[in-house]
Design an enzyme around this catalytic site. Structure first.
Site, PDB file in Angstrom:
ATOM      1  N   ARG A  50       0.825  -1.211   0.000  1.00 32.72           N
ATOM      2  CA  ARG A  50       0.000   0.000   0.000  1.00 32.72           C
ATOM      3  C   ARG A  50       0.860   1.263   0.000  1.00 32.72           C
ATOM      4  O   ARG A  50       0.413   2.326   0.399  1.00 32.72           O
ATOM      5  CB  ARG A  50      -0.949   0.002   1.206  1.00 32.72           C
ATOM      6  CG  ARG A  50      -0.264  -0.070   2.562  1.00 32.72           C
ATOM      7  CD  ARG A  50      -1.270   0.099   3.678  1.00 32.72           C
ATOM      8  NE  ARG A  50      -0.679  -0.100   4.989  1.00 32.72           N
ATOM      9  CZ  ARG A  50      -1.300   0.136   6.126  1.00 32.72           C
ATOM     10  NH1 ARG A  50      -2.539   0.590   6.109  1.00 32.72           N
ATOM     11  NH2 ARG A  50      -0.699  -0.074   7.289  1.00 32.72           N
ATOM     12  N   ASP A  98      -6.617  -3.592  -0.063  1.00 34.24           N
ATOM     13  CA  ASP A  98      -7.096  -2.496  -0.916  1.00 34.24           C
ATOM     14  C   ASP A  98      -6.021  -1.463  -1.207  1.00 34.24           C
ATOM     15  O   ASP A  98      -6.238  -0.521  -1.965  1.00 34.24           O
ATOM     16  CB  ASP A  98      -8.333  -1.838  -0.305  1.00 34.24           C
ATOM     17  CG  ASP A  98      -8.076  -1.236   1.075  1.00 34.24           C
ATOM     18  OD1 ASP A  98      -6.894  -1.062   1.447  1.00 34.24           O
ATOM     19  OD2 ASP A  98      -9.059  -0.941   1.777  1.00 34.24           O
ATOM     20  N   GLY A  99      -4.855  -1.621  -0.586  1.00 36.70           N
ATOM     21  CA  GLY A  99      -3.766  -0.697  -0.857  1.00 36.70           C
ATOM     22  C   GLY A  99      -3.911   0.660  -0.197  1.00 36.70           C
ATOM     23  O   GLY A  99      -3.091   1.555  -0.431  1.00 36.70           O
ATOM     24  N   ASP A 109      10.723  -7.621   7.820  1.00 38.00           N
ATOM     25  CA  ASP A 109      10.383  -6.683   6.747  1.00 38.00           C
ATOM     26  C   ASP A 109      10.099  -5.290   7.285  1.00 38.00           C
ATOM     27  O   ASP A 109       9.964  -4.343   6.499  1.00 38.00           O
ATOM     28  CB  ASP A 109       9.190  -7.196   5.933  1.00 38.00           C
ATOM     29  CG  ASP A 109       7.966  -7.453   6.794  1.00 38.00           C
ATOM     30  OD1 ASP A 109       8.019  -8.382   7.609  1.00 38.00           O
ATOM     31  OD2 ASP A 109       6.966  -6.731   6.653  1.00 38.00           O
ATOM     32  N   ASP A 112       8.182   1.687   9.821  1.00 35.21           N
ATOM     33  CA  ASP A 112       6.894   1.010   9.659  1.00 35.21           C
ATOM     34  C   ASP A 112       6.077   0.997  10.953  1.00 35.21           C
ATOM     35  O   ASP A 112       5.962  -0.010  11.633  1.00 35.21           O
ATOM     36  CB  ASP A 112       7.099  -0.427   9.152  1.00 35.21           C
ATOM     37  CG  ASP A 112       7.234  -0.457   7.644  1.00 35.21           C
ATOM     38  OD1 ASP A 112       7.191   0.614   7.017  1.00 35.21           O
ATOM     39  OD2 ASP A 112       7.389  -1.554   7.086  1.00 35.21           O
TER      40      ASP A 112
END
Length: 487
Positions: A93, A125-126, A252, A262
């Protein structure tokens, strides 16, 4: 100061080619509008802060416009998620719009989170929702202000685009900055897919662009790995010293640069609890506050495995062995400073450990304890703080040793001691309830509280008249907010 159309792009990562990322255009959000912007982050790009109020600003960072020189790419990587290897992740996303070179010669990734679907969206859905975008914006800038290495956040752009999570919400985009968005998972992806040529290309890129000094060493890859170990030891020491819980320390989500990266279900400790779990989805407590140190080492070992084509196993093990001693040294140094100590004594670690044990039993507010400890001379401060503890005799025993320890310091000037302590002990931190309060008003279209909270957190160590409410203990409901990965 530059205008938005005067940025200089130098898209080094995009030039690595299609094996490393996929060209994807942002999907625009409806009626984009500025929620908040960080003048300090804008300064990294030499941008005039006034440009945040221009219509084109929201259009650029809401997916409606794009610089001619930008090359939006969705990066591919893999990673260990909650200990299990996922062979193909990637920017599901987010998009790396490009890299901007500022007048100082620094490169900054422009990474747009919530930019829509990519080949790596995995049925998602990004999109990013307004609440998570606000949380990342506030956290990025708050950690930087505390002196904790972090990606930065330029702005949040809100919209009328509906998205579904547990309920219907509104989509938003956050533009984050970092010298690189390369993760441990990038190296894991090329290692486990046995793309030796691409893995070497990635390694050479990272060395040349981000660890150039290591190229002068006899074994550049080993020198780079040692520096990654050192940076993560210092980073996690700062997390622990300031009570920051990341929440999802998957490989990640670990930056090759050793910065906080993140933001998802993060939290700062309110009452001290070594076993605190900030991620509602973390049923086993893998990423609890006390586990961040061993998980940091575990993640580094996962990176080490991916670097075995370049470094001997023996050398990797030796470098990994540096992590815990380095962490302990950084952490103890930070905690000494938080206690107002400028010298080192053998029993200092025991003094810190016992204090935290007493705080754990009593549920003492972690941030306010250290701040108030520096408000008065040591003898008066511990007397004032005594009632916060349940085991009064235990606290008295610790306080007696602490006061004696302070008395052995070479500098007995009380004003200087208090100034030193206030310079490292914040009065304001991003408590979950403060973020939640700002989010709730923003979801109603009022962004005043988001902007005010950001301004307060930009000066966490300075007492700000009229902002006393931001330094109070949280209400009981504020201590029990559930934050999950879907945030």
């Amino acid at each position: 100061m530059k205008a938005l159309d005067e940025l200089t792009f130098d898209n080094r990562f995009a030039r690595l080619g299609d094996a490393f990322s996929t060209h994807v255009l942002p999907e625009p959000i409806d009626n984009p509008r500025l929620v908040a912007a960080s003048p300090a982050a804008m300064a990294l790009l030499d941008l005039d802060p006034a440009s945040a109020e221009e219509e084109v600003f929201a259009q650029l960072f809401g997916g409606h416009k794009l610089w001619d020189e930008a090359e939006p790419r969705a990066m591919v990587y893999s990673g260990h998620q909650f200990g299990s290897y996922n062979p193909r992740l990637g920017d599901g996303r987010g998009l790396l719009l490009g890299e901007v070179r500022n007048d100082a010669g620094e490169h900054w990734d422009l990474h747009l989170k919530g930019a829509g679907q990519t080949p790596y969206s995995r049925m998602g859905d990004g999109r990013a929702v307004l609440r998570s975008s606000i949380r990342e914006f506030l956290a990025s800038e708050a950690l930087h202000a505390l002196g904790i290495p972090s990606s930065r956040a330029l702005c949040v752009i809100g919209s009328d685009t509906p998205v579904w999570r547990e309920r219907q919400e509104r989509a938003a985009m956050v533009l984050r900055l970092a010298p690189s968005h390369i993760r441990f998972g990038h190296f894991e992806y090329f290692y486990y897919t046995q793309q030796a040529e691409q893995q070497k290309q990635l390694g050479e890129h990272v060395l040349a662009q981000h660890f150039p000094d290591c190229l002068e060493q006899p074994e550049p890859y080993l020198a780079m790995f040692r520096e990654v170990v050192e940076r993560n030891a210092e980073l996690i020491a700062k997390w622990q010293a300031y009570g920051f819980c990341h929440g999802v320390m998957n490989t990640d989500n670990m930056s090759i640069l050793g910065i906080t990266f993140d933001f998802g279900p993060f939290a700062f400790l309110d009452d001290f609890d070594a076993h605190f779990i900030c991620n509602h989805s973390d049923d086993q407590g893998r990423y609890s506050f006390s586990n961040q140190v061993p998980i940091g080492q575990w993640n580094l070992s996962a990176l080490a495995q991916a670097l075995t084509p370049f470094i001997s196993v023996e050398a990797l093990r030796e470098a990994l062995g540096l992590f815990l001693p380095l962490y302990q040294a950084h952490y103890l140094d930070l905690m000494r400073r938080r206690l107002g100590l400028t010298t080192a004594e053998d029993d200092d670690q025991k003094l810190v450990e016992e204090l935290l044990q007493r705080m754990q039993v009593g549920g003492v507010d972690y941030t306010l304890f250290f701040r108030r400890l520096g408000d008065q001379p040591a003898q008066l401060a511990v007397a004032r703080l005594r009632d916060d503890f349940i085991d009064l005799s235990g606290f008295d025993s610790w306080a007696e040793r602490y006061v004696a320890r302070v008395a052995r310091e070479p500098d007995q000037d009380e004003a200087r001691r208090q100034a030193r302590m206030h310079a490292v002990n914040p009065l304001y931190i991003l408590r979950n309830y403060l973020a939640q309060r700002a989010i709730e008003t923003a979801e109603k279209g009022d962004y005043t509280e988001v902007r005010q909270l950001h301004a307060v957190l930009s000066q966490p160590f300075e007492e700000q008249p009229g902002m006393e409410a931001y330094a109070e203990r949280p209400p009981e409901w504020g201590k029990h907010l559930e934050i999950s990965c879907s945030s």
